[in-house]
Structures are given as structure tokens and as C-alpha cells.
Design a protein around this motif. Structure first.
Motif, short mmCIF file in Angstrom:
data_model
loop_
_atom_site.label_atom_id
_atom_site.label_comp_id
_atom_site.label_asym_id
_atom_site.label_seq_id
_atom_site.Cartn_x
_atom_site.Cartn_y
_atom_site.Cartn_z
N THR A 129 0.83 -1.20 0.00
CA THR A 129 0.00 0.00 0.00
C THR A 129 0.87 1.26 0.00
O THR A 129 1.95 1.27 0.60
CB THR A 129 -0.92 0.02 1.24
OG1 THR A 129 -1.77 1.16 1.17
CG2 THR A 129 -0.12 0.05 2.53
N ASP B 238 -7.69 3.49 0.90
CA ASP B 238 -8.53 2.75 -0.04
C ASP B 238 -8.74 1.33 0.51
O ASP B 238 -8.28 1.03 1.62
CB ASP B 238 -7.91 2.72 -1.44
CG ASP B 238 -6.48 2.17 -1.44
OD1 ASP B 238 -6.21 1.16 -0.74
OD2 ASP B 238 -5.62 2.73 -2.14
N GLU C 167 -7.83 -1.46 -1.29
CA GLU C 167 -7.03 -2.38 -2.10
C GLU C 167 -6.47 -3.49 -1.21
O GLU C 167 -6.28 -3.29 0.01
CB GLU C 167 -5.91 -1.63 -2.80
CG GLU C 167 -6.38 -0.70 -3.89
CD GLU C 167 -7.11 -1.44 -5.00
OE1 GLU C 167 -6.59 -2.47 -5.47
OE2 GLU C 167 -8.21 -0.98 -5.38
N ALA D 90 -14.02 -5.78 -1.94
CA ALA D 90 -12.66 -5.76 -1.39
C ALA D 90 -12.32 -7.09 -0.73
O ALA D 90 -11.21 -7.64 -0.92
CB ALA D 90 -12.52 -4.62 -0.40
#
Length: 234
Positions: free
Chosen positions: A8, A30, A32, A122
């Protein structure tokens, strides 16, 4: 083996500077895969704010709910006589219907539902990479309960659970604890962490306890350094 995603670009800050009286410790970033894994490795987890277009909210509870895994055959889980009888009525499976489990947990008809489309996507991406797992309670070919969470080393961070028949989610929890303890070194069982985020009266009746944030964060590196339980090691 789980696939490590790209790292990240976000930094979650120094835990020593987290507010002493607020579970909410960060806003932004986010969802991710690399961001989510970095957060769990730092003791944080996300939840949506409930308002569209808001960035993720990140929590590290001042008092963390955990289910101890040392002790007897089911760790610190309280298995009542009636629940022990119910275990015979279900089959526990792992990762055979993860998307269905997440969708059942996200059912908007449930009170206090918080799993939105972004969260769903996610965690299913993390499932595809081998980090998110579902533990399911089945009756025949009907999925009647289950839970899902993130497994990193000796940490299992439970996210949500559901049931469609009595005791089905409890059976999934018993199955999870058994899976976390099976094939692991008895000397390190007490160092493994089953994180449930926040305790509730229902979870407390099953053996969940609260620990101070500092104690949870101190225990986390030891848990992460342990090998994953065989059921979640890929």
C-alpha cells in the motif's frame, strides 16, 4: 499459499498517537488488498461511514473483543450442552461458498448492516488471493449459517457472521476455533489471536473478552509471526 499483493502507498500513523478515548483512528486510504493487509497487520480494520462517497473509516478499538484460544479443546469458547447437541445437525465446510457467506452477512434486511458493495468486493478480492476465508454451516446442500474473516499468520480477524436456522452461526464459530487449533503447536495456542473487533453480550456469553488496545497491539506481532492454521494456509 496466499499471494502477497502490491504494498500500500498509505501510512496509518503511529499507534502511540491514536486517541485514547476513540475507536476511530484514521479516515481515508482505499480498500485495495495491500492496504487491507497492512491495516490488519497494524491492528486496524475498515468500516464504511454510511454516507456515499466517504472514504473508508479505520478502527482500532480502545477495548478489543477477542476470543482466547488457549485452554481446553475449544480454547476459551463456551460450548453449552445444547450447542454441543446442535453440532450433530450441521456439516462445517471451509471456503466452499465465500461469496454467498459475505452476501448473507451483507443482507440489507439485517439490523445494523454495514457491508456495502465496496466492502464486499474488497474482501472477495482478498479471498481470491487466499487471505479471506469463510467457515460455513450446512444442512444437506443448504447453507444455513457462517462467518468470514481475514487470516494472517496466527491472527484470524472475524468480520461478520449470519444464521438462517438456530445455532448455525455458533456452529460455524465452533468450527472456526477447532480449525484454528487443529494441527497447531499447543505451546503457541495462547499466542494466536481470534479478533472479533468489539464484544457484545451475545459474544461475551460465548467466551469473548475485552482487552486494552495496548495489550492487543503488543500481542499482535507474536500472532502474526506464527504459521497459519493448516485450514487457512492454502
Amino acid at each position: 499459499m496466499p499471494v502477497e499483493p502490491p504494498p500500500t502507498p498509505w501510512h496509518f500513523g503511529d499507534a502511540a498517537r491514536f486517541p485514547d478515548d476513540d475507536d476511530l483512528v484514521a479516515i481515508g486510504a482505499d480498500l485495495e488488498p495491500g492496504t487491507l493487509l497492512a491495516a490488519y497487520r497494524r491492528g486496524l480494520f475498515p468500516m464504511p461511514s454510511g454516507r456515499r462517497r466517504d472514504p473508508p473509516y479505520w478502527f482500532c478499538p480502545v477495548r478489543r473483543g477477542v476470543l482466547p484460544l488457549g485452554g481446553g479443546p475449544h480454547g476459551g469458547l463456551v460450548v453449552s450442552r445444547s450447542l454441543r447437541r446442535s453440532l450433530r445437525d450441521f456439516e462445517v465446510r471451509v471456503d466452499t461458498a465465500c461469496a454467498e457467506v459475505v452476501d448473507a452477512c451483507a443482507d440489507p434486511r439485517r439490523p445494523q448492516g454495514w457491508i456495502d458493495d465496496d466492502v464486499r468486493a474488497a474482501y472477495l478480492r482478498l479471498h481470491d488471493l487466499g487471505w479471506v476465508h469463510s467457515v460455513e454451516a450446512w444442512q444437506g446442500e443448504r447453507l444455513v449459517g457462517g462467518l468470514y474473516g481475514v487470516a494472517v499468520g496466527g491472527l484470524f480477524a472475524g468480520e461478520s457472521m449470519f444464521h438462517r436456522v438456530r445455532d448455525a452461526s455458533k456452529v460455524a464459530l465452533v468450527g472456526l476455533v477447532d480449525l484454528l487449533l487443529a494441527g497447531t503447536d499447543p505451546a503457541t495456542r495462547g499466542e494466536r489471536l481470534l479478533d472479533v473487533q468489539w464484544s457484545t453480550p451475545h459474544l461475551a456469553s460465548l467466551g469473548v473478552v475485552e482487552v486494552e488496545r495496548a495489550d492487543y497491539l503488543a500481542a499482535l506481532p507474536r500472532a502474526l509471526a506464527l504459521p497459519a492454521a493448516p485450514a487457512f494456509a492454502g
